[in-house]
Design a protein around this motif. Structure first.
Motif, mmCIF file in Angstrom:
data_model
loop_
_atom_site.group_PDB
_atom_site.id
_atom_site.type_symbol
_atom_site.label_atom_id
_atom_site.label_comp_id
_atom_site.label_asym_id
_atom_site.label_seq_id
_atom_site.Cartn_x
_atom_site.Cartn_y
_atom_site.Cartn_z
ATOM 1 N N ARG A 34 0.813 -1.217 0.000
ATOM 2 C CA ARG A 34 0.000 0.000 0.000
ATOM 3 C C ARG A 34 0.847 1.269 0.000
ATOM 4 N NH1 ARG A 34 -3.955 -2.129 4.699
ATOM 5 N NH2 ARG A 34 -4.937 -3.791 3.508
ATOM 6 N N PHE A 35 2.152 1.112 0.035
ATOM 7 C CA PHE A 35 3.033 2.277 0.068
ATOM 8 C C PHE A 35 3.104 2.915 -1.311
ATOM 9 C CE2 PHE A 35 7.122 4.409 -0.199
ATOM 10 C CZ PHE A 35 7.054 5.221 0.924
ATOM 11 N N VAL A 36 2.669 4.148 -1.409
ATOM 12 C CA VAL A 36 2.770 4.929 -2.650
ATOM 13 C C VAL A 36 3.196 6.344 -2.284
ATOM 14 C CG1 VAL A 36 1.038 3.598 -3.925
ATOM 15 C CG2 VAL A 36 0.321 5.575 -2.615
ATOM 16 N N ALA A 37 3.878 6.978 -3.205
ATOM 17 C CA ALA A 37 4.318 8.360 -2.982
ATOM 18 C C ALA A 37 3.344 9.309 -3.663
ATOM 19 C CB ALA A 37 5.725 8.555 -3.542
ATOM 20 N N PRO A 38 3.041 10.439 -3.077
ATOM 21 C CA PRO A 38 3.595 10.948 -1.826
ATOM 22 C C PRO A 38 2.916 10.374 -0.582
ATOM 23 C CG PRO A 38 2.122 12.580 -2.756
ATOM 24 C CD PRO A 38 2.182 11.445 -3.735
ATOM 25 N N VAL A 43 -9.397 5.060 2.550
ATOM 26 C CA VAL A 43 -10.753 4.785 2.073
ATOM 27 C C VAL A 43 -11.722 4.796 3.246
ATOM 28 C CG1 VAL A 43 -12.225 3.063 0.965
ATOM 29 C CG2 VAL A 43 -9.934 3.509 0.080
ATOM 30 N N GLU A 44 -12.877 5.386 3.028
ATOM 31 C CA GLU A 44 -13.902 5.478 4.063
ATOM 32 C C GLU A 44 -14.990 4.420 3.908
ATOM 33 O OE1 GLU A 44 -15.496 9.338 6.004
ATOM 34 O OE2 GLU A 44 -16.694 8.990 4.189
ATOM 35 N N ARG A 45 -15.354 4.118 2.651
ATOM 36 C CA ARG A 45 -16.396 3.122 2.408
ATOM 37 C C ARG A 45 -16.242 2.584 0.991
ATOM 38 N NH1 ARG A 45 -20.873 5.302 -0.438
ATOM 39 N NH2 ARG A 45 -20.657 7.537 -0.757
ATOM 40 N N SER A 46 -16.965 1.486 0.731
ATOM 41 C CA SER A 46 -16.912 0.875 -0.597
ATOM 42 C C SER A 46 -18.237 0.183 -0.896
ATOM 43 C CB SER A 46 -15.769 -0.135 -0.663
ATOM 44 O OG SER A 46 -15.947 -1.136 0.316
ATOM 45 N N ALA A 47 -18.537 0.057 -2.181
ATOM 46 C CA ALA A 47 -19.736 -0.658 -2.637
ATOM 47 C C ALA A 47 -19.523 -1.050 -4.087
ATOM 48 C CB ALA A 47 -20.975 0.219 -2.505
ATOM 49 N N GLY A 48 -19.794 -2.307 -4.393
ATOM 50 C CA GLY A 48 -19.614 -2.776 -5.766
ATOM 51 C C GLY A 48 -18.166 -2.608 -6.204
ATOM 52 N N ALA A 49 -17.966 -1.967 -7.343
ATOM 53 C CA ALA A 49 -16.620 -1.761 -7.880
ATOM 54 C C ALA A 49 -16.061 -0.392 -7.498
ATOM 55 C CB ALA A 49 -16.648 -1.901 -9.402
ATOM 56 N N VAL A 54 -11.537 9.389 2.149
ATOM 57 C CA VAL A 54 -11.961 10.230 3.261
ATOM 58 C C VAL A 54 -12.262 11.661 2.834
ATOM 59 C CG1 VAL A 54 -10.812 8.833 5.004
ATOM 60 C CG2 VAL A 54 -9.563 10.729 3.900
ATOM 61 N N ASP A 55 -11.861 12.031 1.636
ATOM 62 C CA ASP A 55 -12.143 13.371 1.108
ATOM 63 C C ASP A 55 -13.361 13.381 0.197
ATOM 64 O OD1 ASP A 55 -9.860 14.944 2.218
ATOM 65 O OD2 ASP A 55 -8.719 13.417 1.140
ATOM 66 N N GLY A 56 -14.073 12.248 0.090
ATOM 67 C CA GLY A 56 -15.292 12.174 -0.705
ATOM 68 C C GLY A 56 -15.083 11.872 -2.177
ATOM 69 N N ASN A 57 -13.854 11.575 -2.594
ATOM 70 C CA ASN A 57 -13.586 11.245 -3.998
ATOM 71 C C ASN A 57 -14.035 9.819 -4.292
ATOM 72 O OD1 ASN A 57 -12.017 13.697 -4.799
ATOM 73 N ND2 ASN A 57 -10.680 12.972 -3.156
ATOM 74 N N GLU A 58 -14.804 9.641 -5.362
ATOM 75 C CA GLU A 58 -15.238 8.312 -5.775
ATOM 76 C C GLU A 58 -14.183 7.718 -6.698
ATOM 77 O OE1 GLU A 58 -18.912 6.024 -8.057
ATOM 78 O OE2 GLU A 58 -19.069 8.169 -7.649
ATOM 79 N N LEU A 59 -13.812 6.480 -6.429
ATOM 80 C CA LEU A 59 -12.764 5.801 -7.183
ATOM 81 C C LEU A 59 -13.292 4.469 -7.706
ATOM 82 C CD1 LEU A 59 -10.271 6.248 -4.265
ATOM 83 C CD2 LEU A 59 -10.214 7.611 -6.358
ATOM 84 N N ILE A 60 -12.841 4.056 -8.859
ATOM 85 C CA ILE A 60 -13.121 2.703 -9.343
ATOM 86 C C ILE A 60 -12.021 1.818 -8.778
ATOM 87 C CG2 ILE A 60 -13.328 1.191 -11.341
ATOM 88 C CD1 ILE A 60 -14.250 3.641 -12.940
ATOM 89 N N ASP A 61 -12.394 0.726 -8.147
ATOM 90 C CA ASP A 61 -11.434 -0.155 -7.492
ATOM 91 C C ASP A 61 -10.899 -1.170 -8.491
ATOM 92 O OD1 ASP A 61 -9.914 -1.662 -5.810
ATOM 93 O OD2 ASP A 61 -11.542 -2.236 -4.485
#
Length: 143
Positions: A34-38, A43-49, A54-61
């Motif tokens: 899980r180490f990435v720079a910087p 993650v705060e929550r997840s559902a489906g893909a 924690v900043d509210g950004n939606e990401l595709i996993d």
């Protein structure tokens, strides 16, 4: 603006948590992958893909290394099965019918298996393999 600058701008909550983690966890991460720079995303929550940081950004996993997530996060059938089992107990610390059924299912998928043992980690699996090799070859641990 660089990609790194934009990343930092969009994820201040993750940056703050990473700074906190650096004081209590080596490298600031609980798993080296899980180490990435910087800094890694928190993650705060997840559902489906999808995951939300924690900043509210939606990401595709797109993480593929987690076999337990093949059906996505919080798949309704998995949630229902887990909830049903939780009502019956979480860790019996004893033999039970479910592990017997699981062993039979695994053996059905691999007909060459004569007997089966479950392990909790790669270390346990390696130690068991060494014991089997010693039993098969007749060699002791000191050879």
């Amino acid at each position: 603006m660089t990609i790194e600058t934009e990343y930092q701008r969009r994820h201040p909550g993750s940056a703050e948590r990473y700074a906190r983690a650096g004081a209590i966890i080596p490298n600031g991460v609980t798993h080296d992958g899980r180490f990435v720079a910087p800094f890694p995303l928190y993650v705060e929550r997840s559902a489906g893909a999808h995951k939300w940081d924690v900043d509210g950004n939606e990401l595709i996993d797109f993480v593929t290394g987690h076999g337990a997530l093949l059906l996505g996060h919080a798949h309704p059938a998995i949630v229902a099965a887990v909830a049903g089992q939780m009502a019956r107990g979480t860790h019996y610390g004893a033999e039970h019918d479910l592990e017997l059924r699981w062993a039979e299912l695994v053996m059905g998928m691999f007909p060459s298996i004569e007997r089966l043992r479950f392990t909790a980690s790669g270390t346990e699996a390696t130690m068991l393999a060494l014991r089997l090799a010693r039993a098969f070859t007749g060699r002791s641990a000191s050879m």
